[in-house]
Enzyme design. Structure first.
Site, short mmCIF file in Angstrom:
data_model
loop_
_atom_site.label_atom_id
_atom_site.label_comp_id
_atom_site.label_asym_id
_atom_site.label_seq_id
_atom_site.Cartn_x
_atom_site.Cartn_y
_atom_site.Cartn_z
CB VAL A 1 0.90 35.99 -4.36
CG1 VAL A 1 1.18 34.59 -3.40
CG2 VAL A 1 0.96 37.24 -3.42
CB CYS A 2 1.80 32.37 -8.62
SG CYS A 2 3.67 32.17 -9.05
N GLY A 3 2.19 30.12 -6.76
CA GLY A 3 3.04 29.01 -6.15
C GLY A 3 4.53 29.13 -5.94
#
Length: 105
Positions: A9-11
Site C-alpha cells: 500500500v502506498c499513496g
C-alpha cells in the site's frame, strides 16, 4: 511453502507497483509461490481480503494511527511499514524477505 498473498500500500500505487514486480521476480527466482498486489491507501479495504501480510510505504507513516485503526478490523493480518532502504531502492528481495518475516508460520 504454501502460497502467500502480499498487499503493498502506498499513496497512489505507482512506486509500490514497481516494487511488487521486483518482489515477484525475486520470489520466482527463489521458487516461492506468492502474489503481490499494489494499491493506493484509499483502496486497502477493497483488496485486503485473503491477504497474508500487508506492507505500507514508509511515506505513509504520517497516517499510522488511521492505518492501525483500519488494520485492527483485520486483526489476524500482520502489517508493517516497508523499511526505507528497501522501498527507496525498489529492493524486491529485501522487501519479500521482510514481508515473509512478519508471518507467524
Amino acid at each position: 511453502m504454501t502460497k502467500k498473498n502480499i498487499l503493498l500500500v502506498c499513496g497512489g500505487g505507482a512506486s509500490s507497483g514497481f516494487l511488487a514486480q521486483s518482489m515477484k521476480k525475486s520470489a520466482k527466482a527463489q521458487g516461492l509461490i506468492v502474489t503481490v498486489e499494489a494499491v493506493g491507501d484509499s483502496e486497502i479495504e477493497d483488496y485486503i481480503e485473503d491477504k497474508d501480510v500487508v506492507l505500507f510505504g514508509p511515506h505513509l507513516r504520517y497516517m499510522e494511527a488511521e492505518l492501525k485503526e483500519t488494520m485492527d478490523e483485520f486483526d489476524e493480518i500482520p502489517y508493517d511499514f516497508i523499511p526505507d532502504e528497501y522501498y527507496g531502492a525498489l529492493d524486491g528481495g529485501g522487501t519479500l524477505a521482510f514481508a515473509l518475516s512478519l508471518l507467524k508460520d
